[in-house]
Motif scaffolding. Structure first.
Motif, short mmCIF file in Angstrom:
data_model
loop_
_atom_site.label_atom_id
_atom_site.label_comp_id
_atom_site.label_asym_id
_atom_site.label_seq_id
_atom_site.Cartn_x
_atom_site.Cartn_y
_atom_site.Cartn_z
N LYS A 4 34.48 15.38 26.63
CA LYS A 4 33.73 16.46 26.00
C LYS A 4 32.77 17.09 27.00
O LYS A 4 32.16 16.38 27.81
N ARG A 29 27.36 17.90 29.44
CA ARG A 29 27.93 17.03 28.41
C ARG A 29 27.10 17.16 27.12
O ARG A 29 25.94 17.55 27.17
N ASP A 67 35.37 21.46 26.25
CA ASP A 67 36.00 20.27 25.67
C ASP A 67 37.47 20.13 26.08
O ASP A 67 38.35 19.93 25.25
#
Lengths: 243, 475
Positions: A4, A29, A67
């Motif tokens: 992610k 992140r 992502d």
């Protein structure tokens, strides 16, 4: 499993035939706060616009990955729908009633009108803002607050804040610090553009990237903010060149 | 934009333009048509068919003479294809006028159903006069209207029943000062007569709805409204036509007499199909303390000329005029408002909002005239234009003439373009380009829309949304 995050890879960007950004790399992140710092005209807003997909900003090299998927070919509205938000430094005047856009955004996330009113009060705006044209004759403080409300209503997973602290009074700075904390708690990835470090009094960024002349010249932790505050960008530039 | 979003937007709005709803099918059958060179004989035949009293026939003849003497206005643009000799001047729709929907042929009722007129009549209107081509085919009135003594009739019948009033006012409020007004006087057919007695207030609107059913028609309906002392009325006029194989010509007239202390709101929702050449003649005379409010929503047609006007005759008389025009694809909207201040303390306020897209042309053409003796008159005009692309054009021709030193006159004009930055901003909030444009335009005309009844505002909003869901923006 894909990792992610909002990834900017070797990004070079042209505006009107002029190269503005060169080989920019970033990894934001979820739950991380990244500060982009740099003097005026160093390409900070260009970076924000490009990530959000402004049609006039041409990516000549590199990629933007959200992502695990490239969003380079997506229009801005699709990037928004995938959880990206950009709070503008100076949002343009519109002929749209503030109420219209707020309710449009709220509807997507099933947020009630009562809740909108509560957000407006909490952030220190007056309800009559709803019946004004969005951003038209807004004070600097109103503009920033209104951008924040739209961000809340959009509940993004990654948000880019383009100089939320410019032209804002002490209370406003405090408010932004609180927002940064909340965003972190909610696991939102934050890219905050600023040229002074005042907003980090209460919460430290996870990383600081210094953008000068369209390149990232220096990266590190909160200690860089102190360096900038005490010595200015020119010193940093020299330092980077020496390194 | 994607197909899916396209349908979504349509579903949300549930409305579409009249032309698209009606498609290409002609409305009505077995029509009787009068055509040929415009001559005294042709006028007599129309008059004979209508079984008119001789005074009306002679009046028509007089206007024909004036028509023949006057030249076509020099400034008119976009009527090159108009050839008066090939038009049908009178088109009998082949349907007798009735009082209930059940008695009207099904295929005709269907058109009104599709346009939402039947539903509006049932739920929202106090009266409806539905006209197809040159004649009224349906007259509906709620009890309340009759009880209050309001007269609401096709003009033809009023000529027989109320000859004195018709002779006093017909084409006296708008004398045939130009060629097309004179032509209208000679060929008029259809339209309504409304009389509101003193002290009667009608808060629920009455409507006249005009359909042009086929190509190469000349349409000359005449609406005459007399609001007596201390009365009030809201009148809506709507127009529509299916997609036509060739042009049709509309040359209608609206005359309104606003008595002392009376208040009339006249709303037009013009949604002709894009083959119609639309010429309007609209004027009110306003007596002491009276008020006229014009709302003009001009969406359809190929070319439109419309200038809702008022003569503020009595002291404290006032006019408000809100004109929204929308021009696309080489269409022309030449519009504005005209006002003559004669009484003391008279007030006028003209707000024009036009939108040009894809090579559309909007023109504001207004007149503010303040006569000597109209002490402390005040007039304010604001005309805004929104240009959606570089191919679209706009122009503003205000004409102000003041002879009264105590008058105060204001005029503002603005041209706005939609910047790339604004579009990007809204797109970054999840709207696609068309949704963004539609939101901008809704906001742009919101101050005018907020004055309209909900149903009408929804129609205008719906038409705008449809434009953008279908075509989007050029460039």
């Amino acid at each position: 499993m894909t990792l992610k995050g909002l990834l900017v890879k070797d990004l070079s960007v042209e505006v009107a035939g002029k190269l503005i950004l060169r080989d920019v790399n970033l990894e934001v992140r979820p739950g991380e706060i990244h500060a982009i710092m740099g003097p005026n005209a160093s390409g900070k807003s260009t970076l924000a616009y490009t990530i959000m997909g402004h049609p006039l900003y041409k990516v000549v090299n590199g990629d933007i990955i959200l992502d695990g998927e490239s969003i380079l070919n997506l229009p801005p509205e699709e990037r928004f729908k995938r959880g990206l938000f950009l709070a503008f430094q100076v949002p343009p005047e519109t002929m749209v009633k503030t109420r219209t856009l707020y309710t449009y955004l709220a509807k997507r996330n099933n947020i009630s009108f009562t809740k909108i009113l509560q957000y407006i009060r909490d952030i220190g705006l007056s309800e009559d803002i709803l019946d004004r044209f969005l951003n038209k004759n807004f004070s600097g403080g109103e503009m920033k607050r209104s951008e924040f409300i739209q961000m809340i209503l959009s509940s993004p997973r990654y948000t880019i804040l383009d100089e939320p602290d410019s032209g804002v009074d002490a209370d406003g700075i405090l408010m932004i610090s609180r927002f940064l904390k909340q965003l972190k708690e909610r696991d939102v990835g934050v890219l905050i553009i600023t040229h002074i470090g005042r907003v980090f009094k209460e919460i430290n960024p996870d990383a600081v990237h210094v953008l000068i002349g369209g390149r990232i010249l220096m990266e590190g932790g909160p200690e860089i903010i102190k360096l900038i505050d005490e010595n200015g960008y020119e010193y940093l530039q020299k330092l980077a060149v020496k390194r | 934009m994607s197909k899916r979003e396209d349908t979504d937007l349509k579903n949300i709005i549930g409305l579409t333009t009249a032309e698209e709803i009606l498609g290409e099918r002609e409305i009505g059958r077995d029509k009787l048509v009068i055509k040929g060179r415009i001559s005294p004989d042709l006028i007599d035949e129309i008059s004979r068919r209508k079984k008119e009293p001789d005074w009306m026939r002679r009046m028509r003849r007089m206007y024909l003479e004036i028509f023949n003497k006057l030249s076509t206005p020099q400034w008119l643009e976009g009527i090159e294809e108009l050839d008066l000799d090939e038009l049908s001047y009178y088109v009998d729709p082949g349907v007798e006028r009735r009082f209930s929907w059940e008695e009207i042929p099904k295929d005709i009722v269907e058109a009104y159903e599709k346009l939402g007129i039947k539903k509006a009549e049932a739920e929202f209107l106090l009266g409806l006069n539905a006209q197809l081509d040159s004649e009224s085919i349906l007259l509906r009135m709620k009890e309340n209207l009759l009880k209050k003594g309001v007269v609401f009739l096709p003009l033809e019948e009023a000529v027989h029943k109320y000859p004195d009033m018709i002779r006093e006012y017909f084409m006296k409020i708008f004398p045939p000062e130009h060629k097309f007004a004179a032509l209208h006087g000679a060929l008029w057919s259809g339209g309504v007569f409304v009389y509101v007695p003193p002290n009667v207030k009608i808060d629920t609107p009455v409507e006249a709805f005009f359909l042009i059913g086929s190509a190469l028609e000349g349409n000359f309906e005449h609406t005459l409204i007399i609001a007596d002392k201390n009365s009030s009325l809201h009148f809506i006029e709507g127009c529509a036509a299916p997609r036509l194989s060739r042009y049709s010509f509309h040359d209608g007239m609206v005359e309104i007499y606003v008595g002392e202390n009376a208040h009339v709101t006249f709303t037009t929702l013009q949604n002709w199909s894009s083959q119609v050449i639309n010429f309007n003649n609209k004027r009110a005379i306003v007596e002491r303390n009276g008020h006229i409010e014009w709302v003009e929503g001009s969406i359809g047609s190929k070319v439109t000329y419309v200038y809702p006007s008022a003569v503020l005759r009595g002291d404290n008389a006032s006019m408000e005029s809100y004109v929204i025009t929308f021009a696309r694809d080489g269409h022309i909207k030449d519009s504005g408002s005209k006002v003559i201040h004669r009484g003391r303390n008279t007030r006028s306020r003209i707000v024009s909002k036009s939108i040009s897209m894809r090579g559309g042309k909007t023109i504001y053409r207004g007149v503010v005239r303040i006569l000597k003796g109209a002490e402390n008159a005040k007039s304010y005009t604001s005309c805004d234009t929104l240009l959606l692309d570089d191919k679209s054009i706009t122009a503003t021709y205000p004409h102000v003439q003041n002879d009264e030193p105590t008058a105060i006159i204001g005029h503002e004009a603005r041209v706005s373009k939609i910047s790339d930055q604004l579009l990007f901003y809204l797109r970054s909030r999840g709207l696609n380009e068309n949704e963004a444009l539609s939101m901008i335009i809704s906001g742009y005309i919101s101050d005018v829309l907020s004055r309209l009844p909900f149903e009408q505002a929804a129609i205008i909003r719906g038409a705008i949304d449809l434009e953008f869901s279908k075509y989007g923006r050029v460039g």
